[in-house]
Motif scaffolding. Structure first.
Motif, PDB file in Angstrom:
ATOM      1  N   HIS A 150       0.680  -1.298   0.007  1.00 11.45           N
ATOM      2  CA  HIS A 150      -0.007  -0.105   0.045  1.00 11.45           C
ATOM      3  C   HIS A 150       0.810   1.319   0.027  1.00 11.45           C
ATOM      4  N   GLN A 151       1.973   0.945  -0.074  1.00 10.84           N
ATOM      5  CA  GLN A 151       2.979   2.425  -0.230  1.00 10.84           C
ATOM      6  C   GLN A 151       2.958   3.363   0.974  1.00 10.84           C
ATOM      7  N   ARG A 152       2.980   2.581   2.078  1.00 17.33           N
ATOM      8  CA  ARG A 152       2.932   3.325   3.404  1.00 17.33           C
ATOM      9  C   ARG A 152       4.279   3.504   4.133  1.00 17.33           C
ATOM     10  N   ARG A 153       4.513   4.565   4.550  1.00 20.97           N
ATOM     11  CA  ARG A 153       5.863   4.818   5.245  1.00 20.97           C
ATOM     12  C   ARG A 153       5.986   4.307   6.423  1.00 20.97           C
ATOM     13  N   LEU A 154       7.092   3.601   6.978  1.00 19.33           N
ATOM     14  CA  LEU A 154       7.167   3.084   8.257  1.00 19.33           C
ATOM     15  C   LEU A 154       8.206   3.712   9.195  1.00 19.33           C
ATOM     16  N   ASP A 155       7.890   3.683  10.511  1.00 18.24           N
ATOM     17  CA  ASP A 155       8.872   3.942  11.557  1.00 18.24           C
ATOM     18  C   ASP A 155       9.437   2.787  12.007  1.00 18.24           C
ATOM     19  N   VAL A 156      10.886   2.543  12.073  1.00 17.22           N
ATOM     20  CA  VAL A 156      11.406   1.280  12.231  1.00 17.22           C
ATOM     21  C   VAL A 156      12.409   1.434  13.619  1.00 17.22           C
ATOM     22  N   ARG A 157      12.488   0.507  14.499  1.00 13.15           N
ATOM     23  CA  ARG A 157      13.558   0.326  15.403  1.00 13.15           C
ATOM     24  C   ARG A 157      14.223  -0.765  15.034  1.00 13.15           C
ATOM     25  N   TYR A 158      15.481  -0.770  14.532  1.00 16.44           N
ATOM     26  CA  TYR A 158      16.324  -2.036  14.182  1.00 16.44           C
ATOM     27  C   TYR A 158      17.649  -2.191  14.795  1.00 16.44           C
ATOM     28  N   HIS A 211       1.797   8.322   2.729  1.00 15.41           N
ATOM     29  CA  HIS A 211       2.170   7.499   1.345  1.00 15.41           C
ATOM     30  C   HIS A 211       3.207   8.080   0.874  1.00 15.41           C
ATOM     31  N   PHE A 212       4.042   7.195   0.018  1.00 15.67           N
ATOM     32  CA  PHE A 212       5.023   7.616  -0.679  1.00 15.67           C
ATOM     33  C   PHE A 212       5.090   7.219  -2.101  1.00 15.67           C
ATOM     34  N   ASP A 213       5.571   7.737  -3.075  1.00 12.97           N
ATOM     35  CA  ASP A 213       5.588   7.342  -4.429  1.00 12.97           C
ATOM     36  C   ASP A 213       6.903   6.457  -4.780  1.00 12.97           C
ATOM     37  N   ARG A 214       6.704   5.378  -5.285  1.00 19.80           N
ATOM     38  CA  ARG A 214       7.832   4.346  -5.889  1.00 19.80           C
ATOM     39  C   ARG A 214       8.478   5.164  -6.839  1.00 19.80           C
ATOM     40  N   PRO A 215       9.792   5.108  -6.712  1.00 24.84           N
ATOM     41  CA  PRO A 215      10.738   5.506  -7.922  1.00 24.84           C
ATOM     42  C   PRO A 215      10.153   4.874  -9.191  1.00 24.84           C
ATOM     43  N   ALA A 216      10.142   5.594 -10.153  1.00 31.65           N
ATOM     44  CA  ALA A 216       9.451   4.941 -11.470  1.00 31.65           C
ATOM     45  C   ALA A 216      10.435   4.067 -12.069  1.00 31.65           C
TER      46      ALA A 216
END
Length: 325
Positions: A150-158, A211-216
């Motif tokens: 769904h092209q949703r941005r994530l906040d991640v602890r890694y 939301h973000f746009d995927r690089p074409a």
């Protein structure tokens, strides 16, 4: 063969829209000249293929045209039942979806193809993890997969690994998931750069409303191939020079790991008059090289670097004290 290629060309145009002759040639693994001839053949058969001129041109089907050619060959029907990979699909939360799709496909096939496709599941099983290792625990995988879709941005602890474990926080645009030898990796964009994260090391994750746009121009397969090659070069960045006896060459092929064995096979070094072969092998570090090469016993001599040669001599001397003649 040509009839199959013509059908493939037609389905490519139907599914992807406008494509250049070069793109079609690359997909079909033929020459551009062959594409020209095939397009002419489709046109002669009544298929409305149009050529758009100019830099943004290419071939396309007339708007609204759809072929009714949906038949599957025996091999194609069988292969579809290998493509599901039920284990990974279940990890992604798609296990029931894959099962339902296979049931629908099986019901739609003619009796003969249905029987043969059903036998695939009875006779072939794909087990993706490597030997002697446990599969990663990936409780965040379905959340990540949903965000990828769904092209949703994530906040991640890694938990990053580099000498010692370090926890970091990142805001990422998830672009794709890759399953490599039973291990899931997330390919994501962070601060404008493309990065790779092992999903099992994701400690905490939050799906944002952004939301973000995927690089074409992003190609997941191409990126992964390039990244994998670079990763291997970074991991095996140290080179050691050794002499191997004929028995050492044979043993090195299965005792030194895949990367060293591949380098050994790729080497064009010829045995010397005494039968020993001098080769350069990649390794992660001298700490890794020493125990690995000791496994070859008297069938290896380290030429360089000098530090590794000294380590090997010290280890052999220590072993001689444990096993006196």
């Amino acid at each position: 063969m040509r009839a199959s290629r013509l059908l493939s060309l037609l389905l490519l145009l139907q599914s992807r829209g406008r494509m250049t002759a070069q793109e079609l040639a690359d997909e079909l693994e033929v020459s551009v000249r062959t594409v020209y001839r095939d397009v002419e053949a489709l046109g002669a058969a009544g298929v409305p293929v149009y050529a758009d001129r100019g830099p943004a041109g290419g071939y396309r089907l007339v708007d609204g045209y759809r072929t009714r050619l949906t038949g599957l060959t025996t091999e194609e029907a069988e292969s579809l039942f290998l493509a599901g990979l039920p284990g990974p699909a279940a990890e992604l939360g798609l296990g029931t979806v894959v099962a339902a799709a296979q049931l629908k496909l099986q019901a739609a096939l003619p009796p003969e193809l249905r029987s043969r496709a059903g036998r695939v599941r009875e006779r072939f099983h794909l087990d993706t993890p490597g030997w002697f290792r446990h599969s990663d625990e990936t409780p965040n995988l379905t959340t990540i997969a949903d965000a990828v879709w769904h092209q949703r941005r994530l906040d991640v602890r890694y938990r990053r690994w580099g000498g010692k474990a370090v926890e970091v926080r990142r805001t990422v645009d998830p672009l794709g998931l890759v399953l490599k030898a039973g291990v899931w990796y997330l390919v994501a964009r962070s601060d404008g750069d493309l990065r790779t994260y092992r999903v099992a090391r994701v400690l905490e994750i939050t799906t944002t409303d952004d939301h973000f746009d995927r690089p074409a121009d992003f190609d997941l397969t191409a990126f992964w191939e390039d990244w994998s090659e670079g990763f291997e070069q970074r991991m095996y960045g140290v080179r050691v020079t050794v002499r191997l006896s004929p028995e050492g060459v044979r043993r090195a092929g299965y005792l030194l790991g895949v990367v060293a064995a591949r380098a050994l096979r790729a080497s064009d070094a010829e045995p010397a008059a005494d039968g020993w072969t001098t080769v350069e092998l990649p390794t992660e570090s001298l700490d890794h090289a020493e125990p690995d090469l000791l496994r070859l016993g008297p069938h290896v001599e380290v030429v360089g670097p000098p530090e590794l040669r000294e380590r090997m001599a010290a280890s052999v001397a220590a072993m001689a004290k444990v096993y006196p003649p």
